[in-house]
Design a protein around this motif. Structure first.
Motif, PDB file in Angstrom:
ATOM      1  N   HIS A 150       0.837  -1.203   0.000  1.00 58.79           N
ATOM      2  CA  HIS A 150       0.000   0.000   0.000  1.00 58.79           C
ATOM      3  C   HIS A 150       0.873   1.254   0.000  1.00 58.79           C
ATOM      4  O   HIS A 150       0.594   2.211  -0.726  1.00 58.79           O
ATOM      5  N   ARG A 151       1.924   1.257   0.797  1.00 54.97           N
ATOM      6  CA  ARG A 151       2.851   2.405   0.799  1.00 54.97           C
ATOM      7  C   ARG A 151       3.437   2.623  -0.589  1.00 54.97           C
ATOM      8  O   ARG A 151       3.581   3.755  -1.047  1.00 54.97           O
ATOM      9  N   LEU A 152       3.800   1.537  -1.246  1.00 56.00           N
ATOM     10  CA  LEU A 152       4.378   1.636  -2.589  1.00 56.00           C
ATOM     11  C   LEU A 152       3.356   2.180  -3.593  1.00 56.00           C
ATOM     12  O   LEU A 152       3.699   2.980  -4.461  1.00 56.00           O
ATOM     13  N   VAL A 153       2.100   1.756  -3.452  1.00 58.97           N
ATOM     14  CA  VAL A 153       1.039   2.268  -4.331  1.00 58.97           C
ATOM     15  C   VAL A 153       0.869   3.769  -4.105  1.00 58.97           C
ATOM     16  O   VAL A 153       0.782   4.545  -5.063  1.00 58.97           O
ATOM     17  N   LEU A 175       3.078 -11.610  -2.591  1.00 59.29           N
ATOM     18  CA  LEU A 175       1.668 -11.290  -2.723  1.00 59.29           C
ATOM     19  C   LEU A 175       1.115 -11.938  -3.991  1.00 59.29           C
ATOM     20  O   LEU A 175       1.839 -12.169  -4.957  1.00 59.29           O
ATOM     21  N   ASN A 176      -0.167 -12.191  -3.975  1.00 55.28           N
ATOM     22  CA  ASN A 176      -0.834 -12.859  -5.091  1.00 55.28           C
ATOM     23  C   ASN A 176      -0.869 -11.958  -6.319  1.00 55.28           C
ATOM     24  O   ASN A 176      -1.275 -10.797  -6.231  1.00 55.28           O
ATOM     25  N   HIS A 177      -0.474 -12.514  -7.477  1.00 54.01           N
ATOM     26  CA  HIS A 177      -0.391 -11.705  -8.701  1.00 54.01           C
ATOM     27  C   HIS A 177      -1.759 -11.195  -9.151  1.00 54.01           C
ATOM     28  O   HIS A 177      -1.873 -10.094  -9.672  1.00 54.01           O
ATOM     29  N   GLU A 178      -2.820 -11.976  -8.926  1.00 47.56           N
ATOM     30  CA  GLU A 178      -4.160 -11.513  -9.300  1.00 47.56           C
ATOM     31  C   GLU A 178      -4.584 -10.321  -8.441  1.00 47.56           C
ATOM     32  O   GLU A 178      -5.197  -9.376  -8.947  1.00 47.56           O
ATOM     33  N   SER A 179      -4.252 -10.359  -7.174  1.00 49.09           N
ATOM     34  CA  SER A 179      -4.582  -9.246  -6.278  1.00 49.09           C
ATOM     35  C   SER A 179      -3.795  -7.998  -6.663  1.00 49.09           C
ATOM     36  O   SER A 179      -4.350  -6.896  -6.682  1.00 49.09           O
ATOM     37  N   ILE A 180      -2.520  -8.170  -6.968  1.00 51.41           N
ATOM     38  CA  ILE A 180      -1.695  -7.035  -7.383  1.00 51.41           C
ATOM     39  C   ILE A 180      -2.277  -6.401  -8.645  1.00 51.41           C
ATOM     40  O   ILE A 180      -2.442  -5.179  -8.723  1.00 51.41           O
ATOM     41  N   LEU A 239      -3.755  -2.566  -9.051  1.00 51.13           N
ATOM     42  CA  LEU A 239      -3.210  -1.628 -10.032  1.00 51.13           C
ATOM     43  C   LEU A 239      -4.280  -1.174 -11.024  1.00 51.13           C
ATOM     44  O   LEU A 239      -4.263  -0.024 -11.473  1.00 51.13           O
ATOM     45  N   HIS A 240      -5.216  -2.045 -11.342  1.00 54.28           N
ATOM     46  CA  HIS A 240      -6.303  -1.679 -12.255  1.00 54.28           C
ATOM     47  C   HIS A 240      -7.319  -0.772 -11.551  1.00 54.28           C
ATOM     48  O   HIS A 240      -7.737   0.247 -12.110  1.00 54.28           O
ATOM     49  N   LEU A 241      -7.720  -1.140 -10.343  1.00 54.15           N
ATOM     50  CA  LEU A 241      -8.754  -0.386  -9.634  1.00 54.15           C
ATOM     51  C   LEU A 241      -8.286   0.972  -9.127  1.00 54.15           C
ATOM     52  O   LEU A 241      -9.100   1.884  -8.988  1.00 54.15           O
ATOM     53  N   MET A 242      -7.003   1.122  -8.866  1.00 54.19           N
ATOM     54  CA  MET A 242      -6.535   2.399  -8.302  1.00 54.19           C
ATOM     55  C   MET A 242      -6.818   3.561  -9.251  1.00 54.19           C
ATOM     56  O   MET A 242      -6.991   4.685  -8.820  1.00 54.19           O
ATOM     57  N   GLU A 243      -6.919   3.272 -10.541  1.00 55.25           N
ATOM     58  CA  GLU A 243      -7.189   4.310 -11.533  1.00 55.25           C
ATOM     59  C   GLU A 243      -8.603   4.871 -11.389  1.00 55.25           C
ATOM     60  O   GLU A 243      -8.898   5.942 -11.901  1.00 55.25           O
ATOM     61  N   ASN A 275      -5.829   8.502  -7.749  1.00 53.47           N
ATOM     62  CA  ASN A 275      -5.373   7.109  -7.837  1.00 53.47           C
ATOM     63  C   ASN A 275      -5.071   6.482  -6.484  1.00 53.47           C
ATOM     64  O   ASN A 275      -4.330   5.504  -6.403  1.00 53.47           O
ATOM     65  N   ILE A 276      -5.623   7.026  -5.429  1.00 54.82           N
ATOM     66  CA  ILE A 276      -5.353   6.493  -4.087  1.00 54.82           C
ATOM     67  C   ILE A 276      -6.545   5.660  -3.628  1.00 54.82           C
ATOM     68  O   ILE A 276      -7.615   6.175  -3.331  1.00 54.82           O
ATOM     69  N   MET A 277      -6.324   4.362  -3.587  1.00 54.24           N
ATOM     70  CA  MET A 277      -7.346   3.406  -3.198  1.00 54.24           C
ATOM     71  C   MET A 277      -7.473   3.390  -1.676  1.00 54.24           C
ATOM     72  O   MET A 277      -6.461   3.419  -0.974  1.00 54.24           O
ATOM     73  N   PRO A 278      -8.716   3.337  -1.172  1.00 56.95           N
ATOM     74  CA  PRO A 278      -8.884   3.237   0.283  1.00 56.95           C
ATOM     75  C   PRO A 278      -8.187   1.986   0.835  1.00 56.95           C
ATOM     76  O   PRO A 278      -8.229   0.919   0.223  1.00 56.95           O
ATOM     77  N   THR A 279      -7.559   2.137   1.954  1.00 59.47           N
ATOM     78  CA  THR A 279      -6.804   1.047   2.571  1.00 59.47           C
ATOM     79  C   THR A 279      -7.677  -0.184   2.801  1.00 59.47           C
ATOM     80  O   THR A 279      -7.243  -1.314   2.552  1.00 59.47           O
ATOM     81  N   ASP A 280      -8.904   0.033   3.271  1.00 61.73           N
ATOM     82  CA  ASP A 280      -9.793  -1.102   3.547  1.00 61.73           C
ATOM     83  C   ASP A 280     -10.062  -1.931   2.299  1.00 61.73           C
ATOM     84  O   ASP A 280     -10.089  -3.168   2.367  1.00 61.73           O
ATOM     85  N   LEU A 281     -10.257  -1.272   1.169  1.00 64.99           N
ATOM     86  CA  LEU A 281     -10.507  -1.991  -0.081  1.00 64.99           C
ATOM     87  C   LEU A 281      -9.278  -2.783  -0.498  1.00 64.99           C
ATOM     88  O   LEU A 281      -9.376  -3.942  -0.898  1.00 64.99           O
ATOM     89  N   LEU A 282      -8.117  -2.176  -0.380  1.00 61.69           N
ATOM     90  CA  LEU A 282      -6.881  -2.867  -0.738  1.00 61.69           C
ATOM     91  C   LEU A 282      -6.701  -4.122   0.117  1.00 61.69           C
ATOM     92  O   LEU A 282      -6.397  -5.202  -0.397  1.00 61.69           O
TER      93      LEU A 282
END
Length: 131
Positions: free
Chosen positions: A68-71, A97-102, A106-110, A115-122
């Motif tokens: 999450h920090r890296l995102v 980490l799981n490649h599908e989750s990564i 990366l797709h949803l953050m857009e 581009n900052i996804m809520p921590t809970d969703l991540l």
């Protein structure tokens, strides 16, 4: 987290960041992360020129937090390149980490402001794959 793990996390984040100069937004963000991890400024500045090897975090939750920090770091200056996205993806894989989750993150953050996804969703995205 021990000192080596903290320095490893920061070193990894520095590798992802573009540091044009010490006043850039990435530097300021990374400096705040160093303060949060209680890493002295002189040690943080040393890491910029002398990266250390990656130290695998044992706790899955710590790896998700680091991802999450890296995102967030990737979105700080709003100029993410394809090369940075690939690096971030590879960091996630190296962390175990799981490649599908990564890919999903990366797709949803857009879809989120700045581009900052809520921590809970991540966290939920990674929980689905972890269970």
């Amino acid at each position: 987290m021990n000192r080596v793990e903290k320095l490893s996390l920061l070193s990894e984040m520095i590798a992802l960041a573009k540091h044009d100069d010490e006043q850039c937004t990435e530097y300021n963000f990374l400096k705040m992360v160093a303060e949060q991890l209680e890493v002295p400024l002189k040690d943080f500045n040393y890491l910029i020129e002398h990266p250390i090897d990656y130290k695998h975090l044992h706790a899955h939750s710590e790896r998700i937090l680091q991802f999450h920090r890296l995102v967030v770091l990737l979105t700080v200056d709003k100029e993410k390149t394809q090369q940075q996205i690939v690096k971030l993806f590879n960091f996630g894989l190296r962390m175990g980490l799981n490649h599908e989750s990564i890919t999903r993150v990366l797709h949803l953050m857009e879809e989120f402001p700045a581009n900052i996804m809520p921590t809970d969703l991540l966290i939920d995205i990674f929980k689905v794959q972890y269970n």
